[in-house]
Design an enzyme around this catalytic site. Structure first.
Site, PDB file in Angstrom:
ATOM      1  CB  SER A 410      -0.865   0.082   1.247  1.00 31.49           C
ATOM      2  OG  SER A 410      -1.342  -1.146   1.644  1.00 31.49           O
ATOM      3  CG  HIS A 431      -2.765  -0.511  -3.673  1.00 33.22           C
ATOM      4  ND1 HIS A 431      -3.157   0.774  -3.423  1.00 33.22           N
ATOM      5  CD2 HIS A 431      -2.872  -1.173  -2.490  1.00 33.22           C
ATOM      6  CE1 HIS A 431      -3.477   0.888  -2.151  1.00 33.22           C
ATOM      7  NE2 HIS A 431      -3.318  -0.280  -1.566  1.00 33.22           N
ATOM      8  CD  GLU A 443      -4.045   3.498  -6.074  1.00 29.23           C
ATOM      9  OE1 GLU A 443      -4.340   4.687  -6.027  1.00 29.23           O
ATOM     10  OE2 GLU A 443      -3.282   2.980  -5.222  1.00 29.23           O
ATOM     11  CG  ASN A 481      -3.887   4.169   0.759  1.00 29.09           C
ATOM     12  OD1 ASN A 481      -5.106   4.328   0.880  1.00 29.09           O
ATOM     13  ND2 ASN A 481      -3.325   2.973   0.797  1.00 29.09           N
TER      14      ASN A 481
END
Ligand code: NAD
Length: 702
Positions: A410, A431, A443, A481
């Site tokens: 992540s 991801h 992702e 994120n």
């Protein structure tokens, strides 16, 4: 004459075929073609009836949404439907495949309809923030009954022909018999006097619309339609079909349609429709770029993410080998996957046979050698660089040449992970989002040396496992994120300044997210954010207020829902957050210690301070080239973070309200919030530039 519709005269019947690939969208050429061919058939004395059908697999996918941007679009669809309905010879729609939106409206305006039982039709306009604007809301209730039509129009969900008895005059079981049975039906219509039967003349069946129907429907829709503009207008249009004569109902439908078309929600939903499709178009490869076959997949780590990821491949019929350090962990991971499948079976979503078939595709091993023949490996072990490097070193030794080596990290640097192998061109980030078997977003993280064919293979593989892939570059947290970091940080800071978790959560919920940042933090576990902060204290050390309350809570073991206490309190076995006065007190103490004055904070300030820095981070991501286009960021936020689709994603939201407003607010908070403002509210250069030029993020091209 337009080639989008061709006519064949078969004896005494003119058969009009729409043939406008790929989906018979009702573009101008199709509309013109329908009118011209109908008029010709009406003029031909030999012709006693007219059939409208399609040469493609679909009858019609509906309006051509590329026309939404305008131009000379006459004749409009309602004009075509008038020509059909007012034809003096019977017009029969023969639906050889699905009909959606305007496609179904064409069929509804015909005098008779024929199809096969498993065929599907629907009015999905609500998904684009609008409503069927060519009589669909007035004709469908007349044929399908008010309740059925209401549900189809407001939900946008397609329905099987077999469940629409009133709509179809003939439903054949076997699709291969459709043409012959349809032609026999047409001959019967002719033999019975070639009656023209207008849908607009059909009286509404009032018994299908009991008094409380609309009130109950509105009530049931409250949560689901929260924030959307179109569903309520869809209901009003169907109400009009009951309360008004047909012609007036059409006028009302037209007014409601225009209201929807002019709404920011429709702009957002249509933006998102294109954004999702645009995400698949990337400049890193082209048609000539080869792809690699993915016939077998390895997954390292059978924990939360590894298990979910494995299910995606098993669901797509691709065999998986799961690797764990210990047999125990492997057994636990596989048992959890089985439990998930069994739960789906209990709910009737999966047959027991399908459960077994999927489980049979999942093998386990504790030996790296088992991965020697896989085409793709996805690593989902602990989030620690040393562990990742060890794993990739081992993969480098056992995996065959050409295998793609992917990490589900992540936050960690995929370039560094790639450098721990002798084949960085084969290394990529994939991801997934939790729960990985449910969340649509993927992702795809390209590292510096990732080869074009690896990127292309992964983007295409995503589609096979039913994910929406967005290509992003390497940076801390990638796109999603990285942007959530300022969002969480500001929420925490606002609490120090005097807002309560419930006030902040309510503002964000009312804005349209499924839950606010504190509820989300408690659900995910406050320890997760804590460990991320621990791994990068040097980047936040200049802000002594950074998430201090959350740090204190974690140190006391209050990590959220799983421990019964976090930003909120929880009753055992209940997920409902209860305000915790101790947390508010803790914020007060920390604020006093840090010299932060507490005050009443307006909802508007809360919203701006949480959402605008997230958008600002998006601007930095764009100018750094981490995302190729602003619409990619929107796709990530809607599919990965529950950003409301009726706002189109954060970047579309900013474009809608105006970048100058976002820029000015960033400057204001930078200047008003002292040292803290200076740290975190500096507007991104791209935001400043676009705001000054009066442009939008959507105008920005790399
Ligand atoms: P987890 O702790 O649930 O699972 C990790 C698993 O890996 C454990 O079962 C462990 O036994 C196994 N493992 C550890 N080292 C191993 C090794 N050397 N070889 C084989 N197996 C090993 O963790 P998780 O939540 O599934 O996270 C895994 C990865 O996914 C992390 O990189 C994390 O950052 C990332 N990720 C997590 C989430 C999330 O919401 N949990 C979301 C996206 C990405």
């Amino acid at each position: 004459m337009s080639q989008a519709v061709v006519a064949e005269v078969q004896g005494n019947v003119a058969v009009l075929y729409m043939q406008s690939p790929p989906v018979n969208a009702l573009s101008k050429s199709v509309r013109v073609g329908l009118i011209e061919n109908i008029n010709q058939a009406l003029d031909n004395a030999e012709v006693k009836a007219i059939v409208i059908s399609s040469k493609l697999a679909l009858f019609s996918g509906g309006a051509d949404i590329s026309e939404f941007s305008g131009g000379n679009l006459e004749p409009h669809l309602p004009t075509v439907l008038d020509v059909i309905e007012n034809a003096t010879k019977p017009v029969i729609a023969v639906l050889n495949g699905p009909a959606f939106g305007g496609g179904l409206e064409v069929a509804l305006s015909c005098h008779y309809r024929v199809t096969f039982a498993s065929n599907k039709v629907g009015l999905p306009e609500v998904n684009l923030g609008i409503l069927p604007g060519a009589g669909g809301t007035q004709r469908l209730p007349r044929l399908a009954g008010v309740a059925k039509a209401l549900d189809m129009i407001v939900s946008g969900r397609p329905e099987k022909a077999s469940k629409l008895a009133g709509v179809f005059d003939l439903v054949v079981e076997d699709p291969t018999n459709l043409l012959s049975e349809a032609m026999a039906f047409v001959q019967k219509v002719i033999a019975d006097g070639a009656q023209v039967r207008k849908t607009s003349d059909v009286a509404i069946d009032k018994s299908s619309a009991p008094d409380e129907l609309f009130a109950q429907y509105r009530q049931g829709l409250k949560k689901q339609a929260r924030g959307f503009f179109a569903p309520e207008r869809c209901i009003q249009a169907v109400e009009a079909s009951v309360s008004l004569p047909f012609e007036q109902g059409l006028v009302r439908e037209g007014e409601l349609f225009m209201e929807c078309m002019g709404s920011k929600e429709a702009r957002a939903q249509q933006h998102f429709f294109f954004a999702e499709r645009a995400a698949a178009h990337v400049s890193d490869y082209d048609k000539s770029t080869p792809t690699r076959d993915i016939k077998k997949v390895g997954i390292i780590g059978a924990g939360t993410m590894g298990g979910g990821i494995a299910m995606n491949f098993a669901n797509a019929g691709i065999p998986v080998i799961m690797l764990e350090l210990k047999q125990e962990a492997l057994d636990k991971g596989l048992a959890l996957i089985r439990k998930n499948y069994e739960n789906s079976a209990k709910k009737g979503k999966l047959t027991q046979q399908a459960v077994e078939e999927r489980m049979a595709l999942l093998q386990g091993s504790t030996e790296y050698a088992a991965l020697s023949d896989v085409d793709l490996v996805i690593e989902a072990v602990f989030e620690k660089m040393s562990v990742k490097k060890e794993v990739f070193g081992a993969l480098d030794k056992v995996c065959k040449k050409g295998a793609i080596l992917a990490s589900n990290t992540s936050t960690l640097d995929v370039n560094e992970i790639a450098a721990s192998t002798s084949r960085p061109e084969d290394v990529i980030g994939l991801h997934f989002f939790s729960p990985a078997n449910v969340m649509k977003l993927l992702e795809v993280v390209k590292a510096e040396k990732t080869s074009a064919d690896v990127i292309k293979t992964c983007m295409q593989m995503a589609k096979k496992i039913n994910k929406v892939a967005v290509l992003v570059g390497v940076c801390f947290g990638f796109v999603g994120n990285r942007m959530i970091e300022p969002y969480g940080r500001e929420a925490a800071r606002l609490m120090l300044e005097g807002a309560t978790p419930q006030q902040i959560d309510k503002v964000i919920y009312d804005f349209g997210l499924p839950m606010g940042p504190f509820t989300m933090g408690d659900m995910a576990g406050l320890d997760i954010g804590f460990y991320v902060r621990e791994s990068r204290r040097e980047f936040i050390a200049h802000d002594p207020s950074y998430c201090v309350v959350s740090d204190r809570l974690v140190k006391q073991g209050r990590v959220g829902l799983k421990s019964g206490r976090g930003a909120y309190m929880y009753e055992p076995g209940n997920r409902m957050p209860i305000p915790d006065p101790e947390v508010v007190e803790m914020a007060k103490e920390e604020a006093a210690r840090l010299g932060i004055a507490q005050r009443d904070i307006s909802d508007q300030e809360i919203l701006e301070r949480i959402i605008f820095p997230l958008i600002n981070e998006g601007a930095l991501i764009l100018e750094e080239g981490i995302a190729a286009k602003s619409s990619d960021i929107d796709v990530i936020y809607v599919y990965g973070y529950g950003f409301p689709v009726y706002r189109g994603g954060p970047m579309q939201y900013a474009d809608e309200i105006g970048l100058k407003k976002v820029y000015d607010a960033m400057c204001k908070y930078r200047d008003e919030l002292g040292e803290y403002g200076g740290h975190w509210f500096e507007p991104a250069p791209l935001l400043k530039q676009l705001a000054e030029q009066g442009k939008r993020f959507a105008d920005f091209k790399q």
